[in-house]
Design a protein around this motif. Sequence first.
Motif, PDB file in Angstrom:
ATOM      1  N   ALA A 116       0.986 -14.865 -37.437  1.00  0.00           N
ATOM      2  CA  ALA A 116       0.794 -13.478 -37.882  1.00  0.00           C
ATOM      3  C   ALA A 116      -0.197 -13.448 -39.039  1.00  0.00           C
ATOM      4  CB  ALA A 116       2.128 -12.868 -38.305  1.00  0.00           C
ATOM      5  N   PRO A 117      -0.958 -12.379 -39.156  1.00  0.00           N
ATOM      6  CA  PRO A 117      -1.907 -12.285 -40.261  1.00  0.00           C
ATOM      7  C   PRO A 117      -1.206 -12.405 -41.618  1.00  0.00           C
ATOM      8  CG  PRO A 117      -2.265 -10.509 -38.673  1.00  0.00           C
ATOM      9  CD  PRO A 117      -1.001 -11.220 -38.271  1.00  0.00           C
ATOM     10  N   GLY A 118      -1.718 -13.292 -42.452  1.00  0.00           N
ATOM     11  CA  GLY A 118      -1.176 -13.473 -43.790  1.00  0.00           C
ATOM     12  C   GLY A 118       0.009 -14.415 -43.872  1.00  0.00           C
ATOM     13  N   TRP A 119       0.481 -14.935 -42.749  1.00  0.00           N
ATOM     14  CA  TRP A 119       1.654 -15.816 -42.732  1.00  0.00           C
ATOM     15  C   TRP A 119       1.203 -17.258 -42.561  1.00  0.00           C
ATOM     16  CZ3 TRP A 119       6.902 -15.029 -43.317  1.00  0.00           C
ATOM     17  CH2 TRP A 119       7.740 -16.083 -42.962  1.00  0.00           C
ATOM     18  N   SER A 120       1.583 -18.116 -43.490  1.00  0.00           N
ATOM     19  CA  SER A 120       1.227 -19.523 -43.417  1.00  0.00           C
ATOM     20  C   SER A 120       2.317 -20.343 -44.103  1.00  0.00           C
ATOM     21  CB  SER A 120      -0.113 -19.759 -44.122  1.00  0.00           C
ATOM     22  OG  SER A 120      -0.377 -21.134 -44.220  1.00  0.00           O
ATOM     23  N   LEU A 121       2.992 -21.177 -43.341  1.00  0.00           N
ATOM     24  CA  LEU A 121       4.013 -22.062 -43.912  1.00  0.00           C
ATOM     25  C   LEU A 121       3.524 -23.502 -43.833  1.00  0.00           C
ATOM     26  CD1 LEU A 121       7.473 -20.827 -42.570  1.00  0.00           C
ATOM     27  CD2 LEU A 121       6.535 -20.598 -44.858  1.00  0.00           C
ATOM     28  N   PRO A 122       2.983 -24.018 -44.926  1.00  0.00           N
ATOM     29  CA  PRO A 122       2.508 -25.405 -44.886  1.00  0.00           C
ATOM     30  C   PRO A 122       3.622 -26.413 -44.637  1.00  0.00           C
ATOM     31  CG  PRO A 122       1.980 -24.355 -47.006  1.00  0.00           C
ATOM     32  CD  PRO A 122       2.733 -23.367 -46.186  1.00  0.00           C
ATOM     33  N   LYS A 123       4.866 -26.070 -44.986  1.00  0.00           N
ATOM     34  CA  LYS A 123       5.995 -26.992 -44.797  1.00  0.00           C
ATOM     35  C   LYS A 123       6.921 -26.511 -43.676  1.00  0.00           C
ATOM     36  CE  LYS A 123       7.173 -26.290 -49.018  1.00  0.00           C
ATOM     37  NZ  LYS A 123       7.965 -26.226 -50.232  1.00  0.00           N
ATOM     38  N   GLU A 124       6.360 -25.873 -42.653  1.00  0.00           N
ATOM     39  CA  GLU A 124       7.201 -25.338 -41.576  1.00  0.00           C
ATOM     40  C   GLU A 124       8.042 -26.416 -40.909  1.00  0.00           C
ATOM     41  OE1 GLU A 124       6.896 -23.229 -37.214  1.00  0.00           O
ATOM     42  OE2 GLU A 124       5.341 -22.713 -38.675  1.00  0.00           O
ATOM     43  N   ARG A 125       7.509 -27.599 -40.759  1.00  0.00           N
ATOM     44  CA  ARG A 125       8.263 -28.683 -40.128  1.00  0.00           C
ATOM     45  C   ARG A 125       9.585 -28.934 -40.854  1.00  0.00           C
ATOM     46  NH1 ARG A 125       5.223 -34.099 -40.004  1.00  0.00           N
ATOM     47  NH2 ARG A 125       5.441 -33.674 -42.208  1.00  0.00           N
ATOM     48  N   ASP A 126       9.590 -28.799 -42.175  1.00  0.00           N
ATOM     49  CA  ASP A 126      10.820 -28.994 -42.945  1.00  0.00           C
ATOM     50  C   ASP A 126      11.919 -28.036 -42.498  1.00  0.00           C
ATOM     51  OD1 ASP A 126       9.300 -30.842 -44.291  1.00  0.00           O
ATOM     52  OD2 ASP A 126       9.242 -29.733 -46.185  1.00  0.00           O
ATOM     53  N   TYR A 127      11.552 -26.800 -42.201  1.00  0.00           N
ATOM     54  CA  TYR A 127      12.526 -25.824 -41.704  1.00  0.00           C
ATOM     55  C   TYR A 127      13.155 -26.317 -40.403  1.00  0.00           C
ATOM     56  CZ  TYR A 127      10.825 -22.214 -44.931  1.00  0.00           C
ATOM     57  OH  TYR A 127      10.508 -21.494 -46.040  1.00  0.00           O
ATOM     58  N   TRP A 128      12.301 -26.858 -39.506  1.00  0.00           N
ATOM     59  CA  TRP A 128      12.766 -27.295 -38.185  1.00  0.00           C
ATOM     60  C   TRP A 128      13.542 -28.600 -38.223  1.00  0.00           C
ATOM     61  CZ3 TRP A 128      12.966 -23.885 -34.478  1.00  0.00           C
ATOM     62  CH2 TRP A 128      12.141 -22.769 -34.563  1.00  0.00           C
ATOM     63  N   ILE A 129      13.539 -29.275 -39.341  1.00  0.00           N
ATOM     64  CA  ILE A 129      14.349 -30.486 -39.505  1.00  0.00           C
ATOM     65  C   ILE A 129      15.678 -30.142 -40.180  1.00  0.00           C
ATOM     66  CG2 ILE A 129      14.501 -32.718 -40.692  1.00  0.00           C
ATOM     67  CD1 ILE A 129      11.410 -32.911 -40.334  1.00  0.00           C
ATOM     68  N   VAL A 130      15.607 -29.484 -41.309  1.00  0.00           N
ATOM     69  CA  VAL A 130      16.803 -29.257 -42.133  1.00  0.00           C
ATOM     70  C   VAL A 130      17.733 -28.200 -41.534  1.00  0.00           C
ATOM     71  CG1 VAL A 130      17.609 -28.471 -44.399  1.00  0.00           C
ATOM     72  CG2 VAL A 130      15.642 -30.009 -44.228  1.00  0.00           C
ATOM     73  N   LEU A 131      17.192 -27.079 -41.114  1.00  0.00           N
ATOM     74  CA  LEU A 131      18.069 -25.985 -40.672  1.00  0.00           C
ATOM     75  C   LEU A 131      18.866 -26.308 -39.402  1.00  0.00           C
ATOM     76  CD1 LEU A 131      15.955 -22.844 -41.631  1.00  0.00           C
ATOM     77  CD2 LEU A 131      17.766 -24.005 -42.918  1.00  0.00           C
ATOM     78  N   PRO A 132      18.306 -26.972 -38.398  1.00  0.00           N
ATOM     79  CA  PRO A 132      19.153 -27.361 -37.264  1.00  0.00           C
ATOM     80  C   PRO A 132      20.269 -28.344 -37.647  1.00  0.00           C
ATOM     81  CG  PRO A 132      16.875 -27.338 -36.581  1.00  0.00           C
ATOM     82  CD  PRO A 132      16.881 -27.173 -38.082  1.00  0.00           C
ATOM     83  N   ILE A 133      20.002 -29.228 -38.614  1.00  0.00           N
ATOM     84  CA  ILE A 133      21.046 -30.149 -39.070  1.00  0.00           C
ATOM     85  C   ILE A 133      22.187 -29.353 -39.702  1.00  0.00           C
ATOM     86  CG2 ILE A 133      21.598 -31.960 -40.758  1.00  0.00           C
ATOM     87  CD1 ILE A 133      18.735 -33.062 -40.206  1.00  0.00           C
ATOM     88  N   MET A 134      21.838 -28.378 -40.556  1.00  0.00           N
ATOM     89  CA  MET A 134      22.870 -27.529 -41.171  1.00  0.00           C
ATOM     90  C   MET A 134      23.657 -26.764 -40.117  1.00  0.00           C
ATOM     91  SD  MET A 134      20.892 -25.891 -44.445  1.00  0.00           S
ATOM     92  CE  MET A 134      22.113 -24.609 -44.530  1.00  0.00           C
ATOM     93  N   THR A 135      22.946 -26.209 -39.157  1.00  0.00           N
ATOM     94  CA  THR A 135      23.599 -25.429 -38.105  1.00  0.00           C
ATOM     95  C   THR A 135      24.534 -26.309 -37.283  1.00  0.00           C
ATOM     96  OG1 THR A 135      21.679 -23.969 -37.998  1.00  0.00           O
ATOM     97  CG2 THR A 135      23.175 -23.916 -36.124  1.00  0.00           C
TER      98      THR A 135
END
Length: 145
Positions: A112-131
């Motif tokens: 999306a315009p203006g959206w940039s997560l340089p550490k997006e991979r971290d979300y996909w590692i940590v949050l599934p473990i928590m879930t």
Amino acid sequence: MAENLLFWFIQLPGWALFLYLAYAQCPAAIRYEWGVLLGTQEPEALITPVGRAFWWGLALADLVFYTPLLGLGLAGQALGTGWAVPVLAAALGVTVYWPIASLATVAAARGAPGWSLPKERDYWIVLPIMTGWAGLALLGLVLLA
């Protein structure tokens, strides 16, 4: 034996999560920039004002509801109170819910315009473990309660 294993399976990661929330999420609800300084929130310049509002809203919900509920449920379980199971189950339900909502937001906002997560991979590692942890802990509570 299974109840003892479940107790520690919930308590150890649960208190670690509680401390993380108290350190990382709750201050951002009071002042979002504190979370950015701590490195636990994304700067508005990377995620747009709407992204900032979304992450701040989660931090506020964590401050006023989720973190106290989790702490109360963990303390109740540690003390062996009769009310601990429903309180802890509610907190674990939130622990399953908000990472899914966050990951859905990250996936939907990607590109999306203006959206940039340089550490997006971290979300996909940590949050599934928590879930996964919370889902298994919730299942254990339901089956052993």
